[in-house]
Scaffold this motif. Structure first.
Motif, PDB file in Angstrom:
ATOM      1  N   LYS A   1      -8.585   0.912  -3.051  1.00 54.40           N
ATOM      2  CA  LYS A   1      -8.739   2.359  -2.925  1.00 54.40           C
ATOM      3  C   LYS A   1      -7.428   3.065  -3.260  1.00 54.40           C
ATOM      4  O   LYS A   1      -6.374   2.728  -2.739  1.00 54.40           O
ATOM      5  CB  LYS A   1      -9.179   2.723  -1.503  1.00 54.40           C
ATOM      6  N   GLU A   2      -7.516   4.068  -4.128  1.00 54.03           N
ATOM      7  CA  GLU A   2      -6.352   4.862  -4.500  1.00 54.03           C
ATOM      8  C   GLU A   2      -6.118   5.937  -3.427  1.00 54.03           C
ATOM      9  O   GLU A   2      -7.037   6.670  -3.065  1.00 54.03           O
ATOM     10  CB  GLU A   2      -6.574   5.530  -5.853  1.00 54.03           C
TER      11      GLU A   2
ATOM     12  N   ASN B   1      -4.796   9.441  -2.129  1.00 55.30           N
ATOM     13  CA  ASN B   1      -4.528  10.770  -2.677  1.00 55.30           C
ATOM     14  C   ASN B   1      -3.282  11.318  -1.992  1.00 55.30           C
ATOM     15  O   ASN B   1      -3.293  11.608  -0.795  1.00 55.30           O
ATOM     16  CB  ASN B   1      -5.727  11.691  -2.434  1.00 55.30           C
ATOM     17  N   ASN B   2      -2.211  11.488  -2.754  1.00 57.53           N
ATOM     18  CA  ASN B   2      -0.939  11.915  -2.168  1.00 57.53           C
ATOM     19  C   ASN B   2      -1.017  13.299  -1.534  1.00 57.53           C
ATOM     20  O   ASN B   2      -0.198  13.644  -0.683  1.00 57.53           O
ATOM     21  CB  ASN B   2       0.156  11.897  -3.240  1.00 57.53           C
TER      22      ASN B   2
ATOM     23  N   THR C   1       0.836  -1.205   0.000  1.00 58.85           N
ATOM     24  CA  THR C   1       0.000   0.000   0.000  1.00 58.85           C
ATOM     25  C   THR C   1       0.870   1.253   0.000  1.00 58.85           C
ATOM     26  O   THR C   1       0.602   2.204  -0.745  1.00 58.85           O
ATOM     27  CB  THR C   1      -0.939   0.013   1.223  1.00 58.85           C
TER      28      THR C   1
ATOM     29  N   ASN D   1       2.756   1.449  -3.502  1.00 58.78           N
ATOM     30  CA  ASN D   1       1.971   1.650  -4.718  1.00 58.78           C
ATOM     31  C   ASN D   1       0.847   2.669  -4.599  1.00 58.78           C
ATOM     32  O   ASN D   1       0.228   3.039  -5.601  1.00 58.78           O
ATOM     33  CB  ASN D   1       1.364   0.316  -5.173  1.00 58.78           C
ATOM     34  N   GLY D   2       0.532   3.088  -3.373  1.00 61.38           N
ATOM     35  CA  GLY D   2      -0.539   4.061  -3.200  1.00 61.38           C
ATOM     36  C   GLY D   2      -1.924   3.499  -3.414  1.00 61.38           C
ATOM     37  O   GLY D   2      -2.863   4.226  -3.740  1.00 61.38           O
ATOM     38  N   LYS D   3      -2.071   2.188  -3.233  1.00 67.46           N
ATOM     39  CA  LYS D   3      -3.378   1.549  -3.395  1.00 67.46           C
ATOM     40  C   LYS D   3      -3.573   0.530  -2.285  1.00 67.46           C
ATOM     41  O   LYS D   3      -2.704  -0.306  -2.031  1.00 67.46           O
ATOM     42  CB  LYS D   3      -3.486   0.862  -4.755  1.00 67.46           C
ATOM     43  N   THR D   4      -4.716   0.594  -1.595  1.00 68.22           N
ATOM     44  CA  THR D   4      -4.987  -0.316  -0.490  1.00 68.22           C
ATOM     45  C   THR D   4      -5.366  -1.699  -1.017  1.00 68.22           C
ATOM     46  O   THR D   4      -5.713  -1.843  -2.197  1.00 68.22           O
ATOM     47  CB  THR D   4      -6.138   0.211   0.388  1.00 68.22           C
TER      48      THR D   4
END
Length: 297
Positions: free
Chosen positions: A263-264, A266-267, A253, A256-259
């Motif tokens: 869910k994406e 938001n940085n 997570t 890659n920034g995705k759970t």
């Protein structure tokens, strides 16, 4: 006609009364916030030695990245416009290099003043500088971070310096919704650990995750939005959704920034790109720490 005149009259009275109440309320908010802004802090610091070897500087660069310093000060330390909202706050993150600005003349005592105590040269709290999180660093780590910043290549950045807080920002400050003044949250008499003996496990994870507290709160259980328009802050403890993840899912997570649920992230609200600079071993320790935070039943 008489009824209409009466309605208009009472409407005007109501509007004027409302404006008067709002003006008085803002005056109170302004005075309360201004008292806190003008407060000065005293402190004493034991001297620390700033290294200059390449290994220490490399460690300092790692800290610069995992502490998200570049999100405000830029990848090269050149500074940036942190926020430009007249209702909330207008603030420029300063240039950390020797390209221009007052930091070019910083001595070690100045770095300690800013990073460990979050105050300006007059002893007043800085705005939005997360010194209350950096304050937890050991002397060794802080020295390495300073060493890295001191050797940054000069970058000329002539951007306008902004430093003001608007009415909504003052309100959020007064109700303690946002940490505008970091010096308020710092124990200025604290004695700091020289260096860590163990760099693995729950205790190390707690140490590393101190930078997460600004958003996820000291108990890591999150809460409401940090500012108008921001999303609620999730609970990242073993009692939250993260408690359903395994170690590999947690690391993936962050990388890659995705759970695991798809869910994406938001940085802009969850700086996973900066946190992604943590090593796998560091992330494992953070995960161990978060997982053991659970309500006792």
């Amino acid at each position: 006609m008489k009824l209409l005149k009466k309605l208009l009259k009472w409407s005007k009275i109501t509007i004027i009364s409302l404006l008067l109440v709002l003006a008085i309320a803002y005056l109170v908010i302004y005075n309360l916030s201004q008292q806190r802004i003008q407060k000065t802090y005293s402190y004493t610091d034991a001297a620390i030695s700033i290294p200059s070897d390449s290994l220490s500087i490399a460690k300092g660069e790692h800290l610069y990245k995992i502490r998200s310093c570049q999100d405000c000060h830029g990848e090269k330390g050149e500074g940036s416009l942190f926020m430009d909202d007249k209702m909330l706050i207008q603030l420029t993150a300063p240039n950390l290099t020797k390209g221009n600005g007052e930091i070019a003349a910083f001595k070690t005592t100045d770095w300690l003043r800013v990073l460990r105590h979050g105050v300006d040269k007059n002893g007043r709290s800085l705005f939005m500088m997360p010194s209350h999180e950096i304050n937890t660093l050991t002397n060794e780590d802080l020295a390495n971070l300073i060493a890295y910043c001191k050797q940054l290549a000069p970058v000329a950045n002539l951007q306008e310096k902004l430093h003001s807080i608007g009415p909504i920002g003052r309100l959020l400050m007064v109700i303690n919704q946002v940490t505008v003044l970091p010096a308020e949250k710092i124990d200025h008499r604290a004695i700091h650990t020289e260096k860590l003996k163990e760099k693995t496990g729950v205790a190390y994870g707690q140490y590393l995750s101190s930078g997460c507290q600004g958003c996820h709160r000291p108990d890591m259980k999150g809460g409401g939005p940090l500012a108008p328009g921001f999303p609620p802050v999730p609970n990242i403890t073993g009692d939250g959704n993260v408690g359903n993840w395994n170690e590999q899912s947690f690391i993936a997570t962050i990388r890659n920034g995705k759970t695991p649920e798809g869910k994406e992230l938001n940085n802009n609200y969850m700086p996973w790109k900066s946190i992604g600079h943590f090593t796998d071993e560091e992330l494992k320790s953070i995960f161990m720490y978060l997982q053991q935070i659970r309500e006792k039943h």
